[in-house]
Write an enzyme that holds these catalytic residues in place. Structure first.
Site, PDB file in Angstrom:
ATOM      1  N   HIS A  51       3.757   2.520 -16.269  1.00 24.95           N
ATOM      2  CA  HIS A  51       3.888   1.920 -17.586  1.00 24.95           C
ATOM      3  C   HIS A  51       5.327   2.063 -18.091  1.00 24.95           C
ATOM      4  O   HIS A  51       6.120   2.843 -17.542  1.00 24.95           O
ATOM      5  CB  HIS A  51       2.915   2.566 -18.554  1.00 24.95           C
ATOM      6  CG  HIS A  51       1.492   2.167 -18.306  1.00 24.95           C
ATOM      7  ND1 HIS A  51       0.452   2.445 -19.174  1.00 24.95           N
ATOM      8  CD2 HIS A  51       0.920   1.476 -17.284  1.00 24.95           C
ATOM      9  CE1 HIS A  51      -0.681   1.970 -18.696  1.00 24.95           C
ATOM     10  NE2 HIS A  51      -0.420   1.383 -17.544  1.00 24.95           N
ATOM     11  N   GLU A  53       6.652   3.475 -20.693  1.00 29.11           N
ATOM     12  CA  GLU A  53       7.069   4.807 -21.135  1.00 29.11           C
ATOM     13  C   GLU A  53       7.439   5.688 -19.951  1.00 29.11           C
ATOM     14  O   GLU A  53       8.416   6.445 -19.995  1.00 29.11           O
ATOM     15  CB  GLU A  53       5.940   5.472 -21.935  1.00 29.11           C
ATOM     16  CG  GLU A  53       5.537   4.706 -23.183  1.00 29.11           C
ATOM     17  CD  GLU A  53       4.348   3.796 -22.955  1.00 29.11           C
ATOM     18  OE1 GLU A  53       3.434   3.801 -23.787  1.00 29.11           O
ATOM     19  OE2 GLU A  53       4.342   3.078 -21.931  1.00 29.11           O
ATOM     20  N   ALA A 163      -1.411 -41.235 -22.999  1.00 30.24           N
ATOM     21  CA  ALA A 163      -1.496 -42.082 -21.799  1.00 30.24           C
ATOM     22  C   ALA A 163      -1.761 -43.508 -22.227  1.00 30.24           C
ATOM     23  O   ALA A 163      -2.260 -43.766 -23.337  1.00 30.24           O
ATOM     24  CB  ALA A 163      -2.617 -41.598 -20.870  1.00 30.24           C
ATOM     25  N   SER A 169      -0.047 -41.933 -17.254  1.00 33.01           N
ATOM     26  CA  SER A 169       0.654 -41.014 -18.160  1.00 33.01           C
ATOM     27  C   SER A 169       1.948 -40.469 -17.563  1.00 33.01           C
ATOM     28  O   SER A 169       2.613 -39.648 -18.194  1.00 33.01           O
ATOM     29  CB  SER A 169      -0.252 -39.826 -18.503  1.00 33.01           C
ATOM     30  OG  SER A 169      -0.620 -39.101 -17.345  1.00 33.01           O
ATOM     31  N   TRP A 171       5.744 -40.905 -16.710  1.00 37.82           N
ATOM     32  CA  TRP A 171       5.790 -39.625 -17.389  1.00 37.82           C
ATOM     33  C   TRP A 171       5.966 -39.863 -18.877  1.00 37.82           C
ATOM     34  O   TRP A 171       6.809 -40.674 -19.275  1.00 37.82           O
ATOM     35  CB  TRP A 171       6.932 -38.787 -16.855  1.00 37.82           C
ATOM     36  CG  TRP A 171       6.733 -38.354 -15.436  1.00 37.82           C
ATOM     37  CD1 TRP A 171       7.332 -38.856 -14.322  1.00 37.82           C
ATOM     38  CD2 TRP A 171       5.882 -37.302 -14.968  1.00 37.82           C
ATOM     39  NE1 TRP A 171       6.917 -38.192 -13.199  1.00 37.82           N
ATOM     40  CE2 TRP A 171       6.033 -37.224 -13.573  1.00 37.82           C
ATOM     41  CE3 TRP A 171       5.007 -36.410 -15.594  1.00 37.82           C
ATOM     42  CZ2 TRP A 171       5.339 -36.302 -12.798  1.00 37.82           C
ATOM     43  CZ3 TRP A 171       4.335 -35.496 -14.823  1.00 37.82           C
ATOM     44  CH2 TRP A 171       4.497 -35.443 -13.445  1.00 37.82           C
ATOM     45  N   GLY A 296      -7.791 -33.809 -20.804  1.00 39.13           N
ATOM     46  CA  GLY A 296      -7.849 -35.084 -21.498  1.00 39.13           C
ATOM     47  C   GLY A 296      -8.503 -34.951 -22.867  1.00 39.13           C
ATOM     48  O   GLY A 296      -8.919 -33.863 -23.275  1.00 39.13           O
ATOM     49  N   LEU A 299     -12.296 -33.107 -23.320  1.00 37.43           N
ATOM     50  CA  LEU A 299     -12.363 -31.646 -23.312  1.00 37.43           C
ATOM     51  C   LEU A 299     -11.558 -31.053 -24.463  1.00 37.43           C
ATOM     52  O   LEU A 299     -12.001 -30.098 -25.118  1.00 37.43           O
ATOM     53  CB  LEU A 299     -11.854 -31.100 -21.973  1.00 37.43           C
ATOM     54  CG  LEU A 299     -11.897 -29.575 -21.797  1.00 37.43           C
ATOM     55  CD1 LEU A 299     -13.279 -29.012 -22.084  1.00 37.43           C
ATOM     56  CD2 LEU A 299     -11.438 -29.188 -20.390  1.00 37.43           C
TER      57      LEU A 299
END
Length: 362
Positions: A51, A53, A163, A169, A171, A296, A299
């Protein structure tokens, strides 16, 4: 003390060096001082390694005795893959520990601070607390809410389109923005998409920038309620883990996907689709801290309606695609302004010819 903020800022810069590699552990940085002199510093590089520390104490050596320690996250007080950091600090004989943010992990959660105080070490807390906590927003979400932080990424035109009507889509955004996305992918534990995107674009969903110091590829998560993902999907042949979550599907095709390397799980909801809330709970069990959504409108809209979107990462390009093009969220028509989904603008930056906007959910 007057220098606490400046030294915590240095510890925070240390912690940021673990941005791509520390997960699923939190990103932590540590600086050790004797008076005005820095005698040791370090950051948590990866799970299973020392870690922050411990690394800083090793760097400081004998100079750690009587020193002040600045650490961005409350030191741990339990044994996991490594011994407790509180024990290392006590054994080194430090005089004071300054902490940025508390650790929400139930195994720590104030116990680290208490252990240090019991040992007679002076403890100060809350120094640069907000930026220290923000660096571990995904880890904190997993510990406090039982789900990862959900960040929806989209490239949009000036009129908010992602898109053309025919789905093309490539770019929307420029080359600089696409390079910037690689960094957001690298810091994420997993990338989520829907089967519609897989069928339309056959995306890789991986980190392709080899200059980023990530330890492993983020997991790739596909929401596929009826199990339509092709066994030859590009993402299945790449390095790393691909998980497909479905609600139903043909058993033979499931076997074909598993043979192609996918891990397939069923999480049916009452509507016959994947239960998104249960999906996020499952991802938390898999130690996913930050989830980057590259999907898309269907979702994206389902996640927003379910109250599961925490951040929007938007790359806005300087062109117009027109009213027939696709939008970011597929949502029912709202009947009043009170039904709006509200966000707060947190950051604006120019990336090449595009604007990058980061929003957080209200």
């Amino acid at each position: 003390m007057k220098n606490d903020s400046a030294l915590m800022a240095r510890a925070l810069r240390q912690a940021e060096q673990g941005l791509y590699s520390a997960q699923p552990n939190p990103r932590v940085g540590c600086v050790i001082t004797q008076g005005d002199k820095i005698v040791g510093e370090g950051f948590h590089v990866r799970t299973g390694g020392p870690h922050a520390e411990v690394l800083a104490l090793e760097n400081a050596g004998k100079n750690a005795r009587g020193a002040t320690v600045y650490v961005t996250l409350e030191p741990c007080c339990h044994s996991g893959r490594t011994p407790p950091c509180t024990d290392a600090l006590i054994a080194a004989g430090v005089a004071r520990v300054v902490v940025g943010s508390g650790d929400p992990n139930p195994a720590v959660a104030g116990g680290g601070l208490a252990r240090l105080r019991e040992a007679g070490i002076a403890v100060s807390t809350g120094v640069l607390e907000q930026p220290c906590a923000a660096l571990n927003a995904g880890f904190n979400s997993r510990m406090q809410r039982g789900r990862p932080l959900v960040r929806v990424k989209q490239a949009v035109s000036l009129d908010g389109r992602t898109a053309l009507a025919n789905g093309v889509s490539h770019w929307i955004s420029g080359e600089a923005s696409r390079a910037d996305v690689q960094r957001w992918r690298a810091r994420s534990s997993a990338i989520l998409t829907g089967v519609g995107t897989v069928l339309a674009d056959n995306p890789s969903l991986n980190v392709r920038d080899q200059s980023l110091s990530y330890v492993s590829q983020p997991q790739r998560i596909i929401v596929d309620s009826r199990l339509r993902t092709p066994a030859r999907a590009r993402t299945l042949s790449l390095e790393g883990v691909t998980r497909i979550f479905c609600a139903t599907g043909d058993a033979q095709h499931r076997q074909a996907l598993q043979a192609a390397g996918a891990e397939v799980e069923s999480l049916p909801g009452p509507d016959g689709r994947v239960d998104l809330a249960q999906l996020l709970s499952r991802l938390a069990e898999l130690q996913i801290n930050e989830l980057l959504v590259e999907a898309g409108p269907a979702l994206n809209g389902a996640l927003l309606q379910a109250g599961l979107v925490d951040e929007l990462l938007v790359y806005q390009a300087a062109h117009v695609l027109g009213s027939g093009a696709q939008g970011v969220f597929g949502l029912p028509n709202l009947q009043s302004m009170d039904e709006r989904y509200l966000f707060h603008l947190q950051d604006v930056r120019r990336v090449g010819d595009d604007l990058r906007l980061l929003y957080t959910r209200s």
